[in-house]
Design a protein around this motif. Structure first.
Motif: not given
Ligand SMILES: Cc1ncc(CN)c(N)n1
Length: 259
Positions: A74-78, A80-83, A129-134, A138-139
C-alpha cells in the motif's frame, strides 16, 4: 612363586597395560573433544540468532516487507515509512557517532573505527536519499510528526549513546539495526519478486551486496568484542539485541498503520 602367581602377574600386567591404554585413549578423546569443542564453538551472534529465530524472522519478514516483495504494498504505508524512517535515521547518527568514539578508545588496530566511519558516510548518503525519495513521493519531511513507535526507538538509541554503555553492547546494537534492514530488503530482491518499479531502488539501497558485506564486517566486529566480554556484558548485549528486534517489528507495524 606358584604357577598361579605367575598367571596372576601376567594377567595383572596385561590388565595394567589395558588400563594404561584405555587411559591414553580417553585422554586422547577428551583432548579431541575439547579441541573440537573450541573449534566448533559458535559465535555469540549466531547463538542469539538461533535462540531468537522467531523474533528475528518477525523483524526481517514482516508483512510490510512481504507486501513490497509481492507487489501488493500500500503506497500510503510506504510513504508513512519513508517519513518516519527519515526521522529515525537522523537519530541513528548520534548513536553511531558514540559507537565510533567507543571504538576509537577500545579497538587496538583502528580497523573497527574505519568500518564504523564507513557506516557514518553511508548514513549521510541515506539521509540525502530520503530527501530525494520524499520529493519523488510528495512527502513533506518537515511536517512529519514522529509516531510513538519511532519516538520509543529513538529514545532507546539515545540511552545507548551514554559513555557508560559498553562498546560490545553498542556495536551489537549497531550491527543488529543494519542487519535487519539488509536481510529484509535482500529478501524482497530474492528471485520471483514482483517489487513495484518505484520501490526497486529502495530495496537495492539496503539489499545490495556491498551493504551485505558491510553488515558482515559489523557482525565480525561484534563477535570479536563479545568473545572477550564478561558474561554480564554479553547478557546486556543480548537484551539490547532483543530490544532492537522488538523496536524494528513495532516500526514496521507503525508503517502499515498497526501501531
Ligand atoms: C528503523 C530502521 N532500521 C534500520 C535502518 C538502516 N539504517 C533504518 N534506516 N531504519
Amino acid at each position: 612363586m606358584s604357577h598361579l602367581d605367575g598367571d596372576y602377574l601376567a594377567s595383572s600386567k596385561l590388565s595394567q597395560n589395558k588400563i594404561v591404554k584405555e587411559k591414553e585413549d580417553m585422554e586422547e578423546s577428551t583432548k579431541k573433544a575439547v579441541t573440537e569443542g573450541v573449534d566448533c564453538k559458535i559465535p555469540v551472534t549466531e547463538a542469539w540468532m538461533r535462540k531468537h529465530r522467531l523474533l528475528y524472522d518477525g523483524a526481517t519478514r514482516h508483512t510490510f516487507i512481504r507486501s513490497i516483495r509481492d507487489g501488493s504494498v500500500d503506497f500510503s504505508s510506504f510513504k508513512r515509512w519513508l517519513g518516519q524512517d527519515y526521522i529515525f535515521v537522523r537519530s541513528f547518527v548520534p548513536f553511531v557517532a558514540s559507537t565510533l568514539v567507543k571504538s576509537s578508545k577500545e579497538s587496538g588496530d583502528g580497523l573497527d573505527m574505519e568500518v564504523i566511519l564507513g557506516g557514518m558516510a553511508s548514513l549521510n548518503d541515506e539521509i540525502n536519499w530520503f530527501k530525494n525519495e520524499a520529493s519523488k513521493f510528495h512527502v513533506s519531511l518537515t511536517s512529519v510528526v514522529p509516531q510513538k513507535a519511532n519516538i520509543k526507538y529513538c529514545r532507546f538509541l539515545e540511552n545507548l549513546t551514554s559513555s557508560e554503555v559498553e562498546y560490545p553492547v553498542a556495536i551489537s546494537v549497531f550491527w543488529a539495526i543494519e542487519a535487519v534492514y539488509q536481510e529484509s530488503f535482500a529478501h524482497c530482491l530474492e528471485e520471483g519478486h514482483k517489487i513495484p518499479e518505484e520501490l526497486q531502488e529502495t530495496c537495492e539501497r539496503w539489499g545490495n551486496e556491498a551493504f551485505g558485506t558491510y553488515c558482515k564486517s559489523l557482525r565480525e566486529i561484534a563477535d570479536r568484542c563479545l568473545q572477550k566480554a564478561s558474561p554480564e556484558v554479553i547478557s546486556k548485549a543480548e537484551v539490547s539485541f532483543l530490544s532492537v528486534l522488538e523496536h524494528e517489528v513495532d516500526f514496521w507495524n507503525m508503517s502499515v498503520g498497526e501501531a
